[in-house]
Scaffold this active site. Structure first.
Site, PDB file in Angstrom:
ATOM      1  N   HIS A  84      -9.666   0.681   5.148  1.00 25.42           N
ATOM      2  CA  HIS A  84      -8.369   0.952   5.789  1.00 25.42           C
ATOM      3  C   HIS A  84      -8.594   1.909   6.962  1.00 25.42           C
ATOM      4  O   HIS A  84      -9.420   2.820   6.887  1.00 25.42           O
ATOM      5  CB  HIS A  84      -7.402   1.560   4.765  1.00 25.42           C
ATOM      6  CG  HIS A  84      -5.985   1.597   5.251  1.00 25.42           C
ATOM      7  ND1 HIS A  84      -5.546   2.527   6.161  1.00 25.42           N
ATOM      8  CD2 HIS A  84      -4.924   0.800   4.986  1.00 25.42           C
ATOM      9  CE1 HIS A  84      -4.258   2.309   6.425  1.00 25.42           C
ATOM     10  NE2 HIS A  84      -3.862   1.256   5.719  1.00 25.42           N
TER      11      HIS A  84
ATOM     12  N   ASN B 182       0.858  -1.188   0.000  1.00 24.19           N
ATOM     13  CA  ASN B 182       0.000   0.000   0.000  1.00 24.19           C
ATOM     14  C   ASN B 182       0.894   1.238   0.000  1.00 24.19           C
ATOM     15  O   ASN B 182       1.478   1.581   1.017  1.00 24.19           O
ATOM     16  CB  ASN B 182      -0.891  -0.019   1.256  1.00 24.19           C
ATOM     17  CG  ASN B 182      -1.741   1.234   1.372  1.00 24.19           C
ATOM     18  OD1 ASN B 182      -1.837   2.030   0.438  1.00 24.19           O
ATOM     19  ND2 ASN B 182      -2.361   1.417   2.529  1.00 24.19           N
TER      20      ASN B 182
ATOM     21  N   GLU C 172      -7.021   4.342   8.024  1.00 22.33           N
ATOM     22  CA  GLU C 172      -6.842   5.776   7.743  1.00 22.33           C
ATOM     23  C   GLU C 172      -8.105   6.358   7.121  1.00 22.33           C
ATOM     24  O   GLU C 172      -8.453   7.516   7.359  1.00 22.33           O
ATOM     25  CB  GLU C 172      -5.609   5.985   6.839  1.00 22.33           C
ATOM     26  CG  GLU C 172      -4.328   5.754   7.630  1.00 22.33           C
ATOM     27  CD  GLU C 172      -3.134   5.336   6.800  1.00 22.33           C
ATOM     28  OE1 GLU C 172      -3.161   5.442   5.571  1.00 22.33           O
ATOM     29  OE2 GLU C 172      -2.148   4.880   7.409  1.00 22.33           O
TER      30      GLU C 172
ATOM     31  N   GLY D  98       2.204   2.201  10.709  1.00 23.33           N
ATOM     32  CA  GLY D  98       3.086   3.358  10.524  1.00 23.33           C
ATOM     33  C   GLY D  98       3.767   3.814  11.799  1.00 23.33           C
ATOM     34  O   GLY D  98       4.334   4.900  11.848  1.00 23.33           O
TER      35      GLY D  98
ATOM     36  N   GLU E  29      -5.302  -5.311  10.702  1.00 21.54           N
ATOM     37  CA  GLU E  29      -4.344  -4.220  10.860  1.00 21.54           C
ATOM     38  C   GLU E  29      -4.638  -3.477  12.164  1.00 21.54           C
ATOM     39  O   GLU E  29      -5.476  -2.547  12.169  1.00 21.54           O
ATOM     40  CB  GLU E  29      -4.451  -3.245   9.686  1.00 21.54           C
ATOM     41  CG  GLU E  29      -4.095  -3.844   8.348  1.00 21.54           C
ATOM     42  CD  GLU E  29      -3.533  -2.791   7.406  1.00 21.54           C
ATOM     43  OE1 GLU E  29      -2.445  -3.002   6.876  1.00 21.54           O
ATOM     44  OE2 GLU E  29      -4.177  -1.745   7.230  1.00 21.54           O
TER      45      GLU E  29
ATOM     46  N   SER F 150       3.417  -2.168  10.353  1.00 16.67           N
ATOM     47  CA  SER F 150       4.880  -2.122  10.508  1.00 16.67           C
ATOM     48  C   SER F 150       5.562  -3.442  10.147  1.00 16.67           C
ATOM     49  O   SER F 150       6.523  -3.847  10.808  1.00 16.67           O
ATOM     50  CB  SER F 150       5.252  -1.664  11.919  1.00 16.67           C
ATOM     51  OG  SER F 150       4.744  -0.367  12.168  1.00 16.67           O
TER      52      SER F 150
ATOM     53  N   LYS G 123       0.037   4.257  -0.240  1.00 16.75           N
ATOM     54  CA  LYS G 123      -0.631   5.433   0.332  1.00 16.75           C
ATOM     55  C   LYS G 123      -0.433   6.646  -0.593  1.00 16.75           C
ATOM     56  O   LYS G 123      -0.326   6.463  -1.803  1.00 16.75           O
ATOM     57  CB  LYS G 123      -0.124   5.698   1.744  1.00 16.75           C
ATOM     58  CG  LYS G 123      -0.162   4.450   2.620  1.00 16.75           C
ATOM     59  CD  LYS G 123      -0.012   4.738   4.064  1.00 16.75           C
ATOM     60  CE  LYS G 123       0.100   3.443   4.834  1.00 16.75           C
ATOM     61  NZ  LYS G 123       0.019   3.639   6.258  1.00 16.75           N
TER      62      LYS G 123
HETATM   63  C1  PEP Z   1      -0.794   0.017   5.892  1.00 19.29           C
HETATM   64  O1  PEP Z   1      -0.683   1.042   5.244  1.00 19.29           O
HETATM   65  O2  PEP Z   1      -1.797  -0.672   5.737  1.00 19.29           O
HETATM   66  C2  PEP Z   1       0.276  -0.366   6.812  1.00 19.29           C
HETATM   67  C3  PEP Z   1       0.182  -1.501   7.420  1.00 19.29           C
HETATM   68  O3  PEP Z   1       1.324   0.533   6.949  1.00 19.29           O
HETATM   69  P1  PEP Z   1       2.757   0.222   7.653  1.00 19.29           P
HETATM   70  O4  PEP Z   1       3.279  -1.054   7.072  1.00 19.29           O
HETATM   71  O5  PEP Z   1       3.599   1.402   7.293  1.00 19.29           O
HETATM   72  O6  PEP Z   1       2.510   0.102   9.121  1.00 19.29           O
END
Ligand code: PEP
Length: 253
Positions: free
Chosen positions: A95, A9, A97, A173, A167, A212, A11
Site C-alpha cells: 500500500h 481498507n 502509505e 484519501g 491505486e 477515493s 486503515k
Molecule cells: C486506500 O486506502 O487504499 C484508499 C483507496 O483510500 P480512499 O478510498 O480513502 O482513497
C-alpha cells in the site's frame, strides 16, 4: 467472467464497539447472493474479533500488512501463517502509505508478496504513481516496475492467487478520483504486462481500482472492462456507502 471484489481498507480506524456496529449493518445490507467477493481489512488487533463476528457469514477478512519473514525474533511483526491461523484470507502488500511512511521499497514488497503466498494468503498487491510521476508521464514505468519486482522474485505463478490494485497515490484519501478512462488505460497496461508472462493468469487476474471510490463514482469506474472492483478506504467506514459500492460491483457482473 472475473468475479468482482470490493475490499474495505479500514486503515487505523475503529474500535471493538464501532467495528461490531459497522459489521452488523454490513452483514444485513451486503447480500450473500450478490456475485461478488467482499473483504474487510481491519487493523491487526481487531482481526480475531472481526473473524468471529463474521463467522458463517459471506464477508471475508484480510490484514493490512504482513511481515516478509515467516517467523522468529522480529518484535512487533505478524507473519502470514499467523494471519491465516486467525482466519484471514487476503492481505494487502505494498500500500502506498506503507511505501511512503514506512519506506517499503519494491524488493521488500516483493518479499511480503512471496511470504503471503507461501503462508496460504491471497496478496492484494498495490501499485500506483505519485502526481509528479503522472505529470512526468511515468505512470506505466512506475507501475510496471512495481509489478516486475514481484515477478522477478516470485515468478508469475503467485498472480494466479493474487489480486492487483491500481491505486494512484494522488487519488488516495484526497477526494480526487482518477477518471474511468485513466483507470482503464492503466489496468489494460497492467493486464498486458502480466500477459507477457502468462496469458491465462492475466485473463483471470482481478485488478481493483483504489483512490477515493465512493457510492457516487463506483458504477462508472466498475463499468470499465479491466476494472474488477475496488479497494475502498474512507468510504468503507460507512455501511451505507460501502453497500452502494458493493451493489455497483454486483450489477457490473
Ligand atoms: C486506500 O486506502 O487504499 C484508499 C483507496 O483510500 P480512499 O478510498 O480513502 O482513497
Amino acid at each position: 467472467m472475473r468475479r468482482p471484489i470490493v475490499a474495505g481498507n479500514w486503515k487505523m480506524h475503529g474500535s471493538q464497539a464501532l467495528n461490531r456496529a459497522l459489521l452488523g449493518e454490513l452483514e444485513g445490507q451486503v447480500k450473500p447472493e450478490w456475485p461478488i467477493d467482499v473483504v474487510v481489512f481491519p487493523p491487526f488487533v481487531y482481526l480475531t474479533d472481526t473473524v468471529r463476528t463474521l463467522e458463517e457469514g459471506h464477508i471475508l477478512v484480510g490484514a493490512q500488512d504482513v511481515c516478509a519473514e515467516s517467523g522468529g525474533a522480529f518484535t512487533g511483526q505478524v507473519s502470514a501463517s499467523m494471519l491465516k491461523d486467525v482466519g484471514c484470507t487476503f492481505v494487502i502488500v505494498g500500500h502506498s502509505e506503507r511505501r511512503r511512511w514506512y519506506h517499503e521499497d519494491d524488493s521488500l514488497v516483493a518479499r511480503k508478496f512471496a511470504a503471503a503466498v507461501s503462508g496460504g494468503l491471497r496478496p492484494v498487491l498495490c501499485v500506483g504513481e505519485t502526481l509528479e510521476e503522472r505529470e512526468a508521464n511515468m505512470t506505466e514505468a512506475v507501475v510496471g516496475r512495481q509489478v516486475d519486482a514481484v515477478i522477478a522474485l516470485h515468478g508469475i505463478s503467485g498472480f494466479a492467487e493474487a489480486v492487483l490494485a491500481y491505486e494512484p497515490v494522488w487519488a488516495i484519501g484526497t477526494g480526487r478520483t482518477a477518471s474511468p478512462e485513466q483507470v482503464q488505460a492503466v489496468h489494460a497496461f497492467l493486464r498486458h504486462r502480466i500477459s507477457a508472462h502468462d496469458a491465462k493468469i492475466a485473463a483471470h487476474l482481478r485488478i481493483l481500482y483504489g483512490g477515493s471510490v465512493k457510492a457516487g463514482n463506483a458504477a462508472e469506474l466498475f463499468a470499465m472492462p479491466d476494472v474488477d472492483g475496488g479497494l475502498v478506504g474512507g468510504a468503507s467506514l460507512s455501511a451505507d456507502e460501502f453497500r452502494q459500492i458493493c451493489a455497483a460491483a454486483a450489477v457490473r457482473h
